[in-house]
Scaffold this motif. Structure first.
Motif, short mmCIF file in Angstrom:
data_model
loop_
_atom_site.label_atom_id
_atom_site.label_comp_id
_atom_site.label_asym_id
_atom_site.label_seq_id
_atom_site.Cartn_x
_atom_site.Cartn_y
_atom_site.Cartn_z
N ARG A 130 0.82 -1.22 0.00
CA ARG A 130 0.00 0.00 0.00
C ARG A 130 0.85 1.27 0.00
O ARG A 130 0.53 2.26 0.68
CB ARG A 130 -0.96 0.01 1.20
N LEU A 131 1.93 1.24 -0.76
CA LEU A 131 2.79 2.41 -0.90
C LEU A 131 2.38 3.29 -2.08
O LEU A 131 2.95 4.36 -2.27
CB LEU A 131 4.25 1.98 -1.04
N LEU A 132 1.44 2.80 -2.85
CA LEU A 132 0.93 3.56 -3.99
C LEU A 132 -0.59 3.70 -3.86
O LEU A 132 -1.27 2.74 -3.49
CB LEU A 132 1.25 2.85 -5.31
N SER A 133 -1.10 4.88 -4.16
CA SER A 133 -2.55 5.06 -4.16
C SER A 133 -3.12 4.46 -5.44
O SER A 133 -2.39 4.12 -6.37
CB SER A 133 -2.89 6.54 -4.09
N ARG A 134 -4.41 4.34 -5.48
CA ARG A 134 -5.06 3.78 -6.68
C ARG A 134 -4.78 4.61 -7.92
O ARG A 134 -4.81 4.09 -9.03
CB ARG A 134 -6.57 3.69 -6.46
N HIS A 135 -4.54 5.88 -7.71
CA HIS A 135 -4.37 6.78 -8.85
C HIS A 135 -2.91 6.90 -9.30
O HIS A 135 -2.64 7.51 -10.32
CB HIS A 135 -4.91 8.17 -8.49
N GLN A 136 -2.00 6.33 -8.53
CA GLN A 136 -0.59 6.38 -8.90
C GLN A 136 -0.25 5.18 -9.78
O GLN A 136 -0.67 4.05 -9.50
CB GLN A 136 0.30 6.38 -7.66
N ARG A 137 0.53 5.42 -10.79
CA ARG A 137 0.98 4.33 -11.66
C ARG A 137 2.11 3.57 -10.99
O ARG A 137 2.85 4.13 -10.16
CB ARG A 137 1.42 4.87 -13.02
N LEU A 138 2.24 2.31 -11.35
CA LEU A 138 3.27 1.47 -10.76
C LEU A 138 4.67 2.04 -10.99
O LEU A 138 5.56 1.93 -10.14
CB LEU A 138 3.17 0.06 -11.35
N GLY A 139 4.88 2.68 -12.13
CA GLY A 139 6.18 3.25 -12.45
C GLY A 139 6.56 4.43 -11.59
O GLY A 139 7.71 4.89 -11.62
N GLU A 140 5.62 4.95 -10.79
CA GLU A 140 5.93 6.08 -9.92
C GLU A 140 6.69 5.67 -8.68
O GLU A 140 7.22 6.53 -7.97
CB GLU A 140 4.64 6.82 -9.54
#
Length: 312
Positions: A130-140
């Motif tokens: 859960r280090l990325l929000s739903r709106h963040q792309r995996l590449g971020e």
């Protein structure tokens, strides 16, 4: 002190992971992560390793490493020891940084799909954490090899090998279109119900076909010693015990039905149980269940009286 058996061979691929001692951070900031990758690059130059994937979390890391030479142990000793020394020097600390020995799972490179599973697990680790929000792309997420896969070849570390993973995703050309397709495939998998299925990539000691597993077990059986331990050795012991039971039943011309029909204290069953106790490390519970001899307590009683009175 007993230690895990580290089977090494040319061309082996491992999913390697380790955590901080007592769950403490192994990265305190950007500089530490950059230092880790720099040290990994130096290790690759020394060992000829090829890295297929990596992910750096706060208190642990994941690597998928291919070893053209049989040198995982030698390389990991230098790599983790060097990073620990540099980390401690930077933060004015001393002592252990990592929690015990690293875990290294074998990855089957001879059968399509297993390398993909291991690398996808590593690249999707920030999502599960859960280090990325739903709106963040995996590449971020900066600290994995996934964004490196999306760059042109000349912009990547020289020790990152991308062709095999791209190939397992069905991408034949490392072009802008191919990289965009790779990103799309991982984003689709991220959104699917498959994330839980990826947990198998870190369970057990081997990710591969049954033939691959059996070949590794055969090699371990040849090389293991009393100083080694680990789940792979336990599984190897199970395979040996199964083989001995098969041999004994063939000699007696018994099938599984006959074995089950015979009484729990049948002298032949007792004899086989004694051989298993003598020649394998299997528990009395395993032997009792395999030979249909009741509980482990009943088996212990039978073996005790056999030793006291001799064979009947």
């Amino acid at each position: 002190m007993a230690r895990r058996l580290r089977l090494q061979f040319e061309g082996a691929i491992y999913h390697v992971m380790n955590r901080g001692d007592h769950q403490e951070p192994i990265f305190r900031g950007t500089h530490d992560r950059e230092l880790f990758l720099k040290t990994l690059g130096e290790a690759c130059a020394k060992t000829d390793w090829q890295v297929h994937a990596w992910c750096l979390m706060r208190n642990h890391f994941h690597l998928v490493i291919e070893t053209p030479k049989a040198n995982l142990v030698e390389g990991m000793k230098w790599f983790l020891g060097t990073y620990t020394s540099r980390f401690n020097r930077r933060h004015k600390l001393f002592g252990h940084l990592f929690s015990g020995r690293y875990k290294a799972l074998f990855v089957d490179s001879t059968t399509t799909g297993y390398l993909k599973t291991a690398c996808d697990y590593v690249h999707l680790n920030p999502v599960r954490a859960r280090l990325l929000s739903r709106h963040q792309r995996l590449g971020e997420f900066r600290w994995s090899s996934f964004p490196e896969y999306l760059k042109a070849p000349k912009a990547r570390p020289t020790w990152l090998r991308t062709d095999r993973l791209l190939g397992e995703h069905g991408i034949q050309k490392d072009s802008a279109a191919g990289r965009a397709e790779f990103e799309k495939r991982l984003e689709v998998r991220r959104a699917s119900e498959e994330l839980e299925q990826l947990e198998e990539a870190v369970e057990g000691w081997c990710l591969g076909s049954e033939e691959f597993r059996e070949e590794l077990l055969a090699q371990m059986q040849e090389r293991k010693g009393a100083e080694h331990f680990g789940p792979e050795i336990r599984e190897s012991a199970v395979e040996k015990a199964k083989r001995l039971v098969t041999e004994e039943l063939a000699g007696l011309r018994w099938g599984e039905r006959e074995l089950k029909r015979r009484r729990k204290g049948d002298p032949e069953k007792v004899r086989i149980a004694l051989r298993l106790r003598r020649e394998t490390t299997m528990t009395q519970a395993w032997i009792a269940e395999r030979l249909h001899m009741g509980t482990k307590t009943h088996l212990a009683h039978l073996l005790y009286w056999h030793d006291r009175t001799g064979p009947s």
